[in-house]
Write a protein that holds these residues in place. Structure first.
Motif, short mmCIF file in Angstrom:
data_model
loop_
_atom_site.label_atom_id
_atom_site.label_comp_id
_atom_site.label_asym_id
_atom_site.label_seq_id
_atom_site.Cartn_x
_atom_site.Cartn_y
_atom_site.Cartn_z
N PRO A 8 0.99 -1.15 -0.03
CA PRO A 8 -0.03 0.11 0.17
C PRO A 8 0.84 1.31 -0.17
CG PRO A 8 -0.06 -0.83 2.38
CD PRO A 8 0.72 -1.70 1.31
N THR A 9 0.31 2.46 -0.40
CA THR A 9 1.01 3.71 -0.09
C THR A 9 1.65 3.74 0.94
OG1 THR A 9 -0.78 4.39 -1.70
CG2 THR A 9 0.82 6.05 -0.94
N PRO A 10 3.00 3.83 1.16
CA PRO A 10 3.44 4.21 2.41
C PRO A 10 3.31 5.67 3.11
CG PRO A 10 5.03 4.61 0.69
CD PRO A 10 3.92 4.05 -0.17
N LEU A 11 3.02 5.66 4.61
CA LEU A 11 2.95 6.77 5.13
C LEU A 11 4.23 7.63 5.40
CD1 LEU A 11 1.13 8.30 7.08
CD2 LEU A 11 2.01 7.31 8.88
N LEU A 12 5.34 6.76 5.25
CA LEU A 12 6.42 7.44 5.66
C LEU A 12 7.79 6.81 4.91
CD1 LEU A 12 8.03 9.65 7.75
CD2 LEU A 12 8.34 7.85 8.95
N VAL A 13 8.50 7.66 4.21
CA VAL A 13 9.76 6.81 3.42
C VAL A 13 11.07 7.86 3.89
CG1 VAL A 13 10.57 6.13 1.38
CG2 VAL A 13 8.25 6.03 1.62
N ALA A 14 12.04 6.97 4.40
CA ALA A 14 13.18 7.83 4.41
C ALA A 14 14.20 7.35 3.34
CB ALA A 14 13.69 7.54 6.00
N GLU A 15 14.88 7.95 2.75
CA GLU A 15 15.80 7.35 1.63
C GLU A 15 17.36 8.03 1.90
OE1 GLU A 15 14.05 8.85 -1.79
OE2 GLU A 15 12.42 7.40 -2.05
N GLY A 16 18.11 7.13 2.48
CA GLY A 16 19.57 7.30 2.45
C GLY A 16 20.00 8.72 3.15
N ILE A 17 19.12 8.69 4.40
CA ILE A 17 19.32 9.82 5.21
C ILE A 17 20.68 9.80 6.25
CG2 ILE A 17 16.93 10.62 5.25
CD1 ILE A 17 16.62 9.48 8.12
N SER A 18 21.45 10.93 6.40
CA SER A 18 22.61 11.04 6.79
C SER A 18 22.49 12.40 7.74
CB SER A 18 23.70 11.05 6.24
OG SER A 18 23.77 9.92 5.59
N LYS A 19 23.08 12.24 9.03
CA LYS A 19 23.03 13.49 9.74
C LYS A 19 24.27 13.58 10.78
CE LYS A 19 20.79 16.69 12.51
NZ LYS A 19 20.48 17.94 11.72
N HIS A 20 24.68 14.81 10.55
CA HIS A 20 26.16 15.08 11.74
C HIS A 20 26.04 15.95 12.73
CE1 HIS A 20 27.53 13.55 7.54
NE2 HIS A 20 28.64 13.13 8.28
N TYR A 21 26.42 15.76 13.84
CA TYR A 21 26.78 16.75 14.75
C TYR A 21 28.18 16.95 14.75
CZ TYR A 21 21.89 16.09 16.43
OH TYR A 21 20.55 16.02 16.41
N ASP A 22 28.59 18.09 14.10
CA ASP A 22 29.87 18.25 13.79
C ASP A 22 30.84 17.77 14.64
OD1 ASP A 22 29.43 18.87 11.10
OD2 ASP A 22 29.27 20.92 11.59
N PRO A 23 32.07 16.89 14.50
CA PRO A 23 32.27 16.35 13.18
C PRO A 23 31.63 15.14 13.34
CG PRO A 23 34.16 16.18 14.79
CD PRO A 23 32.94 16.92 15.31
N GLN A 24 30.76 14.54 14.26
CA GLN A 24 30.28 13.25 14.46
C GLN A 24 29.19 13.14 13.63
OE1 GLN A 24 32.34 11.53 16.71
NE2 GLN A 24 30.85 9.59 16.28
N PRO A 25 29.33 11.96 12.78
CA PRO A 25 28.09 11.37 12.09
C PRO A 25 27.34 10.80 12.95
CG PRO A 25 30.11 10.12 11.52
CD PRO A 25 30.58 11.06 12.36
N VAL A 26 25.90 10.86 12.79
CA VAL A 26 24.95 10.26 13.75
C VAL A 26 24.12 9.39 13.14
CG1 VAL A 26 23.14 10.78 15.67
CG2 VAL A 26 24.96 12.52 15.09
N LEU A 27 23.64 9.88 12.01
CA LEU A 27 23.03 8.81 10.97
C LEU A 27 23.54 8.55 9.95
CD1 LEU A 27 19.12 10.42 11.20
CD2 LEU A 27 20.27 8.31 12.74
#
Lengths: 234, 877
Positions: A8-27
């Protein structure tokens, strides 16, 4: 992970997400798909990025790379006001320490998001009374958070999160600050209310036993999924 | 694998003592905070510095004005003198002879003096100078002329002593005059006296004062003969009797001489023992200085309020750190000591800043104070204030003591912080319970009303201290603070219940409905500051409108004639008045003479005016209308019209009698009327000029008013050209000058008004920032609930405006009450003046709206600053 699954049509889709709290990558390049009404548990050690992922999914924080689509709409394309409007209308939050507003009564805490969402006064009253009854707190509706126990506070917080009838409920260790019995009651309530409202749930937890109300469990470490992804995430 | 055992406690080195441990901890926490956030540290130091500096500046200016009363001769002759003065006029050669005969062969020297005013000429003209003519040969022989000995070069040195004394242009100038005018010995210098320019030769710079005696900054010493010539004096103004202080019975001799001279002079001579002149001036201004002291205490109080808020903000900001330290085993007492150390360090830095600010500020305030003293009391030479060792001690006491006192509540709050585990569970709600007593507030307000019946406390020289007024003001301030702090919740509750309000506004009131102690503190501070500022506005406005009304009545003549302040004639010659009366354009000239005289141990201004012409030509603001002359008792020598201040100070009004000591013997005056007069606060006793001249030897008039024929042109330039040493002013010019002088007397009150409003805004901003910082989790929750920044800003703007509105409403009530106190109690009891109660309603409404709007703006800005500081996150972050 591939988010391009069929219906079925998805409610939420995350595609290749990245997040940094400088300089540390978190996602680090996470992908995820969540269907309407689906219940997902996120587990992992402290610092693995669970809460940050939750905040990104709710639009509280933005991602550095990748995109998050909520009902097909890219959160990154929305400004702060639009993301706030989304939280007012479709996304609910529950926290470990409840975060009820200390100056408001239990009833007013539940009513507040409805007020901000522009719900009429009459409908607000009806919904609040229904929710109070649903969480079994009608008799404590006039109490302020300082007068309520932890379990009661979390029930009110749950009612507040569900007051706007969200499509997605994001819960950050909702039973982490409760004793076992209270935690069990809150968990049952959470499952029951999500089912009755058709609300999807993403729950961060450290406690394996709480995952019993979820359809899927994902494990994280250092901002990445670990273990074998279930077919839904492939 | 077995874990290595921990070292046994006894094997570890001895733990550091509590003091060292605290010091080390302070360096690692507080000092690093201060270093990491220099602007915040500087702001706290600046707040402390402003509080201390404000108090010091007023105190220093106050002292400078009072020390200006010192006799101008003190610096030259020392203080071991008996001063003989005349109430009016100069000593004749015959009188001088009688003084010399009285002193006789006793070990004392008679030094006649001439004293007068002059002004600089040349490139920077018009600066006032005090000329002192002294018998330089006589003073060399005097037994106590240590400092004056430096005036003359040693015998035999060039130029010769006699050649200097023969030179009528020889002058010795004060160091300040030499510096300002760029003078050095041998130079020629031009001054202006009695309307003419005179070239002088500077022979030397007066040595700095000794033994606490300072050289008046504008003093110029001339030989007696030269000064008499320059000032056109027939006799001498004053005679100093110098007694050798080394004599074993010097004090007794001075007293004997004073008694004998007073007996010889009758009522015509005033004999003062050492220090009496300064004491008389200080006593006369006691009430004024007390009022200034209270104003400076208000400045200090608002400084302490800001310190309390600043420290409170620091405690809230470092709450987590305190909680962690508590978790690590620090006791509440140790936390208290740690913060006390913090405050002490800040207070020391603030005190240093306060000393600098106080020194700078006093230079600004000193002129305003000196002008007020000049206008209301007597001439003082205060031009600059000096920092003394006592000021440093006072600053330290204020900075350290005040800082600790102000930080007492934040300190208690810091010490009550629970360990971090409790903090993180969100169960800690700090409270400052002192502001939760509206009942006590009501009691204090009633107490204030009750003490209003107390009479004023008499001070020396006839001043009175309005103890009832100040006690009531204090009780109302504190009581009102408690009452206003207590009504925040009910008002907010009423507004939060209005469902018709927009959600953001309603939530703003919902937050206020559970107002914390910090909300109450903010409201209390704003209430006091607003009430104080608005009441000053009412008082200044009332005074201004009263004075304008009085001036309209007072200045009805077309032209006013007087001697200028500096460089002109000492008074208006009789011949000038007679010549003016003969001019065709002139309808009437009404001269008046006035001078201070002793009465019942105090000093009043005795005046003579030309009655009944005065009553026909001019109108008055009568407090008690004149009785007919036929009602004058047969045993009265003449009648008198007194001003309101006289009636208050001496308790004598219409129909009462006053007996004056005059050179012609005792004279009884019958009080015929009481008039409003805001020109002095010592008391005015005005009688018929002819009678006055028959009792006193009056050499000239003090001033005169000139009524011209209707429609006739006024040849002012012709008159000015003829009478160069006198000052002719048109009605408009004089009125403007009078208004300017009255305006200057309120400089300090206006400064307090500005300070009050400034503190109100700064205090509100600080308090709101603290509240928001402490409640950051609630704001994050609101964001999670979908409130965007605009709505959050609206919530906080409502909170700020709500706080300000409650404070302003209370402040308005307080200002009305305080203004009534100032006008009807404090002012009347201190100065004896009846003022109109003028309510500048528009101005007050605008200020009230501005404060509420500022409250909203501060809330809005606080929301923005929070957003800038906090990255978006959940409340758990």
């Amino acid at each position: 992970m591939d988010a391009s699954s069929p219906s079925p049509t998805p409610l939420l889709v995350a595609e290749g997400i990245s997040k940094h709290y400088d300089p540390q990558p978190v996602l680090r390049g996470l992908s995820l798909r969540l269907d309407p009404g689906e219940r997902l548990a996120l587990m992992g050690p402290s610092g693995s990025g669970k809460s940050t992922l939750l905040h990104c999914l709710g639009g509280i924080e933005t991602v550095d790379e990748g995109r998050i689509l909520f009902r097909g709409e890219d959160l990154a394309a929305l400004d702060e006001s639009a993301r706030a409007a989304l939280r007012r209308s479709a996304i609910g939050f529950v926290f470990q320490f409840f975060h009820l507003l200390p100056t408001l009564s239990a009833r007013e805490n539940i009513e507040l998001p409805l007020e901000f969402a522009g719900v009429s006064s009459r409908e607000r009253r009806e919904r609040v009374e229904d929710l109070l009854a649903a969480v079994g707190m009608t008799h404590r509706a006039a109490g302020t958070p300082s007068e309520l126990s932890g379990g009661e506070c979390q029930r009110i917080a749950l009612a507040r999160a569900l007051a706007i009838r969200p499509r997605l409920l994001l819960a950050d260790e909702p039973t982490g600050n409760l004793d076992t019995a209270s935690g069990e009651r809150v968990l049952d309530l959470l499952a029951e209310l999500c089912t009755s409202a058709g609300t999807a749930l993403v729950m961060v937890t450290h406690q394996p036993e709480t995952t019993r109300i979820c359809d899927r469990v994902l494990h994280m470490r250092d901002g990445q999924w670990i273990g074998e992804p279930t077919p839904a995430e492939e | 694998m077995r874990a290595r055992p921990l070292p046994h406690a006894s094997a570890s080195p001895a733990p550091p003592g509590p003091a060292r441990r605290l010091g080390a901890l302070w360096r690692k926490t507080s000092l690093r905070h201060a270093r990491n956030q220099p602007w915040q540290t500087l702001a706290l130091v600046a707040i402390l510095g402003l509080g201390v500096g404000g108090f010091l500046s007023i105190q220093m200016a106050n002292r400078a004005a009072v020390t200006g009363f010192e006799g101008f001769t003190d610096a030259v002759t020392g203080r071991s003198t008996v001063t003989v003065e005349k109430a009016v006029g100069a000593f004749s050669a015959g009188e001088l002879g009688r003084i010399r005969d009285t002193v006789g062969l006793r070990p004392a020297e008679v030094v006649p003096l001439v004293e007068g005013e002059a002004a600089t000429a040349g490139t920077d003209p018009g600066r006032p100078l005090r000329l002192l003519g002294v018998d330089l040969v006589g003073i060399q022989n005097a037994p106590v002329a240590d400092s004056s000995a430096d005036l003359l070069p040693p015998p035999g040195e060039e130029p010769g002593l006699w050649s200097i004394l023969r030179d009528r242009r020889s002058a010795w100038v004060a160091p300040e005059v030499a510096r300002r005018e760029g003078l050095s010995p041998g130079e020629t210098w031009t001054i202006r006296a009695r309307g003419e320019e005179h070239a002088l030769t500077v022979r030397g710079v007066l040595p700095p004062g000794e033994g606490g005696v300072s050289v008046p900054p504008n003093l110029v010493v001339l030989d007696l003969a030269a000064a008499r010539s320059l000032l056109d004096r027939g006799g001498v103004d004053r005679v100093e009797i110098l007694v050798d202080p080394e004599l074993p019975d010097a004090e007794a001799l001075r007293r004997i001489l004073a008694e004998e001279l007073a007996g010889v002079g009758g009522g015509a001579w005033q004999v003062l023992l050492p220090g009496q002149q300064q004491a008389a001036g200080a006593q006369m201004t006691a009430a004024f200085r007390l009022n200034l002291l209270i104003l400076s205490l208000i400045a200090l109080l608002v400084g302490l309020y800001l310190i309390a808020l600043g420290m409170d903000a620091a405690v809230v900001k470092r709450r987590r750190e305190i909680g962690i330290l508590r978790s690590l085993g620090l006791t509440a007492g140790e936390i208290r000591k740690l913060w006390a150390l913090d405050i002490a360090a800040l207070a020391l830095a603030g005190t240093a800043a306060g000393l600098v600010l106080g020194s700078l500020g006093s230079q600004l305030v000193v002129r305003a104070v000196a002008r007020t003293v000049n206008t209301l009391y007597l001439e003082t030479t205060a031009a600059s204030a000096q920092l003394q060792a006592g000021d440093v001690a006072m600053a330290l006491l204020l900075g350290l003591g005040g800082g600790l006192l102000a930080a007492w509540l934040p300190l208690r709050d810091a010490a009550s912080t629970p360990p971090a585990q409790v903090l993180s569970a969100g169960r800690f709600r700090p409270g400052l319970g002192l502001l939760r007593r509206p009942g006590l507030g009501l009691v204090l307000v009633v107490f204030g009303l009750a003490v209003l019946w107390l009479p004023p406390v008499p001070l020396p020289a006839g001043s009175r201290f309005p103890v009832a007024g100040y006690a009531a003001a204090f009780a109302w301030l504190i009581g009102g603070t408690l009452l206003v702090a207590g009504i925040v919740r009910p008002v907010a509750r009423a507004l939060a219940g209005r469902r018709s309000l927009p959600p953001a506004l309603r939530h703003g009131f919902q937050r206020l409905r559970a107002a914390s102690s910090r909300h109450r503190l903010a409201v209390a501070g704003l209430f006091v500051a607003t009430g104080m500022a608005l009441s000053m506005g009412i008082m200044v406005g009332s005074f201004e409108s009263t004075v304008v009304r009085w001036l309209n009545v007072r200045f009805q003549a077309d032209v006013y004639l007087s001697a200028p302040d500096a460089g002109g004639q000492p008074g208006v010659p009789f011949a000038t008045v007679e010549w003016l009366e003969a001019q065709p354009e002139v309808r009437a000239v009404l001269p008046s003479a006035r001078f201070p005289v002793p009465l019942e141990g105090r000093t009043v201004l005795l005046a003579g005016a030309r009655y009944p012409d005065l009553l026909e030509e001019e109108e008055f603001l009568w407090i008690e209308e004149p009785l007919p002359l036929s009602a004058q008792p047969a045993d009265a020598d003449s009648f008198a019209v007194v001003n309101e201040t006289f009636r208050y100070r001496f308790g004598k009004g219409q129909g009462d009698r006053v007996t004056l000591t005059t050179p012609a013997g005792p004279r009884t005056l019958w009080i015929r009327a009481v008039k409003a007069d805001y020109g002095n606060d010592r008391g005015l006793l005005e009688t018929d000029l002819r009678a006055l001249r028959s009792w006193f030897d009056i050499p000239f008039y003090t001033n005169a008013v000139i009524h011209t024929e209707p429609g006739a042109p006024i040849p002012l330039e012709t008159w000015r050209a003829r009478e160069t040493g006198l000052q002719f002013l048109r009605q408009g010019e004089l009125r403007a000058t009078a208004l300017r002088i009255f305006g200057e007397t309120f400089t300090i009150a206006q400064a307090i008004q500005v300070l009050g409003l400034g503190v109100a805004f700064a205090g509100l901003a600080l308090a709101l920032l603290t509240i928001i910082r402490e409640d950051a989790a609630s704001l994050r929750t609101l964001r999670c609930l979908g409130l965007d920044e605009r709505r959050i800003a609206k919530v906080l703007a409502t909170e700020g405006a709500g706080l300000a509105a409650v404070a302003v409403l209370g402040g308005l009530v307080l200002s009305l009450a305080l203004a009534a106190l100032l006008i009807f109690v404090i002012n009347r009891q201190s100065f004896g003046w009846t003022l109109l109660y003028r309510l500048p309603a528009t101005e007050m409404a605008l200020q009230a709206v501005a404060i509420v709007a500022t409250g909203a703006l501060v809330g809005w800005l606080c929301a923005r600053s929070t957003r800038a500081r906090d990255r978006p996150s959940s409340p758990d972050s």
